[in-house]
Design a protein around this motif. Structure first.
Motif, mmCIF file in Angstrom:
data_model
loop_
_atom_site.group_PDB
_atom_site.id
_atom_site.type_symbol
_atom_site.label_atom_id
_atom_site.label_comp_id
_atom_site.label_asym_id
_atom_site.label_seq_id
_atom_site.Cartn_x
_atom_site.Cartn_y
_atom_site.Cartn_z
ATOM 1 N N GLY A 1 -6.193 13.457 0.172
ATOM 2 C CA GLY A 1 -5.335 12.296 0.311
ATOM 3 C C GLY A 1 -5.551 11.331 -0.850
ATOM 4 N N PHE A 2 -4.506 10.599 -1.208
ATOM 5 C CA PHE A 2 -4.569 9.592 -2.265
ATOM 6 C C PHE A 2 -3.956 8.292 -1.741
ATOM 7 N N GLY A 3 -4.631 7.180 -2.017
ATOM 8 C CA GLY A 3 -4.106 5.894 -1.586
ATOM 9 C C GLY A 3 -4.311 4.837 -2.647
ATOM 10 N N MET A 4 -3.458 3.839 -2.617
ATOM 11 C CA MET A 4 -3.665 2.693 -3.497
ATOM 12 C C MET A 4 -3.091 1.442 -2.828
ATOM 13 N N VAL A 5 -3.651 0.297 -3.213
ATOM 14 C CA VAL A 5 -3.258 -0.975 -2.622
ATOM 15 C C VAL A 5 -3.290 -2.059 -3.689
ATOM 16 N N TYR A 6 -2.339 -2.943 -3.602
ATOM 17 C CA TYR A 6 -2.325 -4.138 -4.447
ATOM 18 C C TYR A 6 -2.396 -5.354 -3.530
ATOM 19 N N GLN A 7 -3.417 -6.187 -3.735
ATOM 20 C CA GLN A 7 -3.578 -7.424 -2.975
ATOM 21 C C GLN A 7 -3.255 -8.580 -3.906
ATOM 22 N N SER A 8 -2.237 -9.338 -3.565
ATOM 23 C CA SER A 8 -1.722 -10.361 -4.477
ATOM 24 C C SER A 8 -2.685 -11.523 -4.643
ATOM 25 N N GLU B 1 -6.928 -20.386 -7.984
ATOM 26 C CA GLU B 1 -6.187 -19.144 -7.761
ATOM 27 C C GLU B 1 -7.119 -18.101 -7.163
ATOM 28 N N TYR B 2 -6.831 -17.690 -5.928
ATOM 29 C CA TYR B 2 -7.576 -16.572 -5.357
ATOM 30 C C TYR B 2 -7.115 -15.324 -6.095
ATOM 31 N N PRO B 3 -8.018 -14.552 -6.698
ATOM 32 C CA PRO B 3 -7.602 -13.520 -7.659
ATOM 33 C C PRO B 3 -6.950 -12.306 -7.016
ATOM 34 N N ALA B 4 -6.039 -11.700 -7.754
ATOM 35 C CA ALA B 4 -5.406 -10.454 -7.331
ATOM 36 C C ALA B 4 -6.405 -9.304 -7.422
ATOM 37 N N HIS B 5 -6.156 -8.275 -6.615
ATOM 38 C CA HIS B 5 -7.060 -7.119 -6.574
ATOM 39 C C HIS B 5 -6.236 -5.834 -6.469
ATOM 40 N N PHE B 6 -6.649 -4.827 -7.218
ATOM 41 C CA PHE B 6 -6.022 -3.509 -7.150
ATOM 42 C C PHE B 6 -7.104 -2.482 -6.879
ATOM 43 N N GLN B 7 -6.790 -1.518 -6.008
ATOM 44 C CA GLN B 7 -7.759 -0.466 -5.704
ATOM 45 C C GLN B 7 -7.017 0.834 -5.427
ATOM 46 N N ALA B 8 -7.592 1.922 -5.880
ATOM 47 C CA ALA B 8 -7.020 3.254 -5.649
ATOM 48 C C ALA B 8 -8.156 4.220 -5.359
ATOM 49 N N GLY B 9 -7.862 5.245 -4.566
ATOM 50 C CA GLY B 9 -8.916 6.180 -4.220
ATOM 51 C C GLY B 9 -8.393 7.492 -3.683
ATOM 52 N N VAL B 10 -9.315 8.419 -3.549
ATOM 53 C CA VAL B 10 -8.990 9.742 -3.009
ATOM 54 C C VAL B 10 -9.997 10.097 -1.925
ATOM 55 N N LYS B 11 -9.565 10.982 -1.033
ATOM 56 C CA LYS B 11 -10.477 11.606 -0.069
ATOM 57 C C LYS B 11 -10.304 13.113 -0.198
ATOM 58 N N TYR B 12 -11.411 13.828 -0.020
ATOM 59 C CA TYR B 12 -11.331 15.286 -0.171
ATOM 60 C C TYR B 12 -12.398 15.934 0.699
ATOM 61 N N GLY C 1 0.795 -1.213 0.000
ATOM 62 C CA GLY C 1 0.000 0.000 0.000
ATOM 63 C C GLY C 1 0.832 1.270 0.000
ATOM 64 N N LEU C 2 0.222 2.331 -0.503
ATOM 65 C CA LEU C 2 0.827 3.666 -0.522
ATOM 66 C C LEU C 2 -0.244 4.677 -0.121
ATOM 67 N N LEU C 3 0.166 5.624 0.724
ATOM 68 C CA LEU C 3 -0.748 6.684 1.156
ATOM 69 C C LEU C 3 -0.012 8.022 1.063
ATOM 70 N N TRP C 4 -0.610 8.942 0.294
ATOM 71 C CA TRP C 4 -0.019 10.276 0.094
ATOM 72 C C TRP C 4 -1.039 11.320 0.534
ATOM 73 N N GLU C 5 -0.676 12.146 1.497
ATOM 74 C CA GLU C 5 -1.565 13.174 2.040
ATOM 75 C C GLU C 5 -0.837 14.523 2.052
ATOM 76 N N PRO C 6 -0.865 15.247 0.940
ATOM 77 C CA PRO C 6 -0.142 16.523 0.862
ATOM 78 C C PRO C 6 -0.765 17.620 1.712
ATOM 79 N N SER C 7 -2.037 17.435 2.109
ATOM 80 C CA SER C 7 -2.693 18.426 2.961
ATOM 81 C C SER C 7 -3.734 17.721 3.821
ATOM 82 N N ASP C 8 -4.299 18.492 4.770
ATOM 83 C CA ASP C 8 -5.339 17.934 5.622
ATOM 84 C C ASP C 8 -6.639 17.701 4.858
ATOM 85 N N ASP C 9 -6.788 18.335 3.708
ATOM 86 C CA ASP C 9 -8.042 18.240 2.963
ATOM 87 C C ASP C 9 -8.029 17.183 1.870
#
Length: 555
Positions: free
Chosen positions: A307-314, A371-382, A297-305
């Protein structure tokens, strides 16, 4: 005939045992992880909730200070209704007296139904669970919702940039059962699918004030179990009924060596087979104790208002192992016995490789590559307003990995030895089944309103696009496209303690017109398997309701 009597019950039920994964992996995906996420339409990649960040975005663990524990409880209610209806002109090889949709009293020689039901209804009677220690499915008490506890702990040492965590959660838990005689039992009287992550060592690193990275390793238990009745409303089975009732009728009491020779002894059967008769039943249970996977996972929050995040589940490749048990119907046993009672029938058996005897029951070992499938998700909060935050996520799951399901047996199976002459997907000890699923993109949106410094109100919506093609829809998978609605509230009792409450409702309605799905109701001689409702219109209506509470506290 051999294909119908031996391969069909075996292959049919093993296929069915894998099918719950297809529906419930999507139906149950992210439904038993975190209740705050449910109230936000699972749009939390940029705003992961507490220790559940292990799953949704492990980078979010850096928001935890000191020692924190999360305890959650869920009550889950499944309401699944299936309807079957005879369209105009319904018949299977000229027969329409299907007891599922026909009110007529069964009589020998009857072919055409004179009084069709408006529709036949199948209802889920109770939740079902597979218990690993007992190695069997158990029924949850009727009328009571399924209860599931979840727990986790996380720790960030004072002054450290690293947070450590682990949690017990269920990426996938679903199961249901119906009463004896329910018309839906030919695609699963009892179904249970479970993926439980019992250990998830995780770590998150705060690179700087704005950027965090995280990873987790999931050690999971996977199980699939099914109990189903079997029937094959097919044109070829209709031919066998025609021979039994019309051709053999005059010889039932006056059989002789001439009729035995010309009809291969088939008229000596004490009970016939037909497209609407039961071919028996089967139980299958497969499991794997350790199925590892990882999340990044990655989480980027340049301000309090913002944020951007993304996750890769294998993905997680597994070889599930277990047992099968078949109860063969008397009609099939009698047909094989009758063939063996005639000289010409015995010769036919030898030429075609038919068995000389079909036992009342059969048991054995089977394994399945999954095979349990891989999953990718990305999102923003504002934060559109100081007290109002909006979240939006998009996600993708690799269900196209389910192009084929492959099964292997611990010994040569005579039915497969015959079937391999008919298909390149069959060997004497294996069976490959084409599914051709697709990998859909989906999205979700959530809103959180800070009513006071202590109270937060939440709403969420997630439309779920089906991975199942139109020509593969079925009643065991009582869902195609779905909509999920969530609502909840969070209350902060003190600076160290939060309580979350959530109610979630998921619904899915599907209409499968007659002869449109090769896994439910398609007719034709080339659709022997997985069509127990051939020629019927089928409708499904699935509702899942979850009530949940979470207690999060710092120590």
């Amino acid at each position: 005939m051999k294909l119908n009597l031996r391969l069909q019950p075996l292959a049919y039920a093993i296929i069915l045992s894998s099918m719950p994964v297809l529906s419930h992996a999507q139906l149950g995906q992210n439904l038993s992880i975190d209740i705050r996420a449910l109230s936000m339409g699972n749009a939390v990649t940029a705003d992961p909730p507490g220790i559940s960040a292990i799953h949704f975005n492990p980078a979010g663990l850096t928001k935890i200070e000191g020692l924190q524990t999360d305890v959650q409880g869920l009550l889950v209610d499944f309401n699944i209704r299936r309807e079957f209806e005879a369209p105009a002109g319904y018949n299977v090889f000229g027969y329409s007296d299907d007891p599922i949709i026909c009110n007529d009293i069964a009589e020998v020689g009857q072919k055409i139904c004179s009084d069709f039901k408006d529709y036949a209804v199948s209802k889920v009677d109770h939740p079902s669970l597979y218990v690993p220690v007992l190695k069997k499915m158990v029924n949850w008490p009727q009328g009571l919702p399924l209860a599931a506890p979840l727990a986790g702990a996380a720790y960030k040492p004072p002054g450290s940039k690293i947070t450590y965590a682990s949690a017990l959660y269920a990426p996938l838990v679903a199961g249901f059962g119906s009463a004896d005689g329910d018309p839906g039992n030919f695609m699963g009287q009892q179904v249970a699918i479970e993926r439980i992550t019992y250990l998830s060592p995780s770590a998150a690193y705060k690179v700087n004030d704005n950027l965090s990275l995280g990873a987790s390793i999931g050690m999971s238990y996977q199980a699939i179990a099914l109990k189903t009745d079997l029937r094959f409303p097919n044109e070829l089975i209709g031919v066998l009924r025609l021979i039994d009732e019309d051709v053999c009728g005059p010889f039932q009491e006056n059989g002789n060596i001439v009729s035995d020779l010309l009809l291969f002894g088939m008229c000596n059967a004490e009970e016939g087979v037909g497209p609407f008769k039961s071919f028996g039943s089967m139980e299958v249970a497969l499991e794997q104790t350790l199925s590892p996977s990882y999340n990044l996972g990655l989480l980027w929050e340049p301000s309090d208002d913002f944020g951007f995040g993304m996750v890769y589940q294998s993905n997680s490749k597994m070889k599930l192992k277990g047992d099968y048990a078949i109860e063969n119907g008397r009609g099939g046993q009698e047909l094989i016995r009758a063939l063996g009672s005639s000289v010409t029938g015995a010769i036919l058996q030898a030429i075609l490789g038919f068995p000389s005897y079909v036992p009342p029951s059969e048991t054995g070992k089977v394994s399945m590559d999954l095979e349990y499938p891989a999953h990718f998700q990305a999102g923003v909060k504002y934060k559109v307003l100081p007290d109002l935050q909006l979240n939006f996520d998009i996600g993708w799951t690799d269900y196209a990995a389910w192009d084929y399901f492959r099964f292997k047996f611990d010994r040569q199976v005579s039915a497969l030895q015959i079937a391999k002459l008919l298909s390149n997907d069959v060997t004497a000890t294996s069976l490959s089944l084409p599914l051709k699923f697709r990998s859909p993109w989906s999205w979700g949106v959530g809103m959180e309103y800070s009513a006071t410094d202590r109270l937060k109100l939440r709403l969420g919506y997630e439309p779920r696009k089906s991975a199942i093609p139109d020509d593969r829809r079925n009643t065991l998978v009582p869902i195609n496209n779905a909509q999920m609605f969530g609502a909840g509230m969070g209350y902060r009792f003190d600076p160290d303690t939060d309580i979350d409450l959530t109610v979630m409702h998921l619904r899915s309605r599907d209409n499968i017109p007659a002869n449109t799905s090769g896994l439910a109701n398609q007719t034709g001689v080339n659709n022997l398997l997985l069509n127990p409702y051939a020629g019927l219109n089928v409708k499904t209506n699935t509702k899942v309701t979850i009530l949940g509470i979470a207690y999060r506290t710092k120590w």
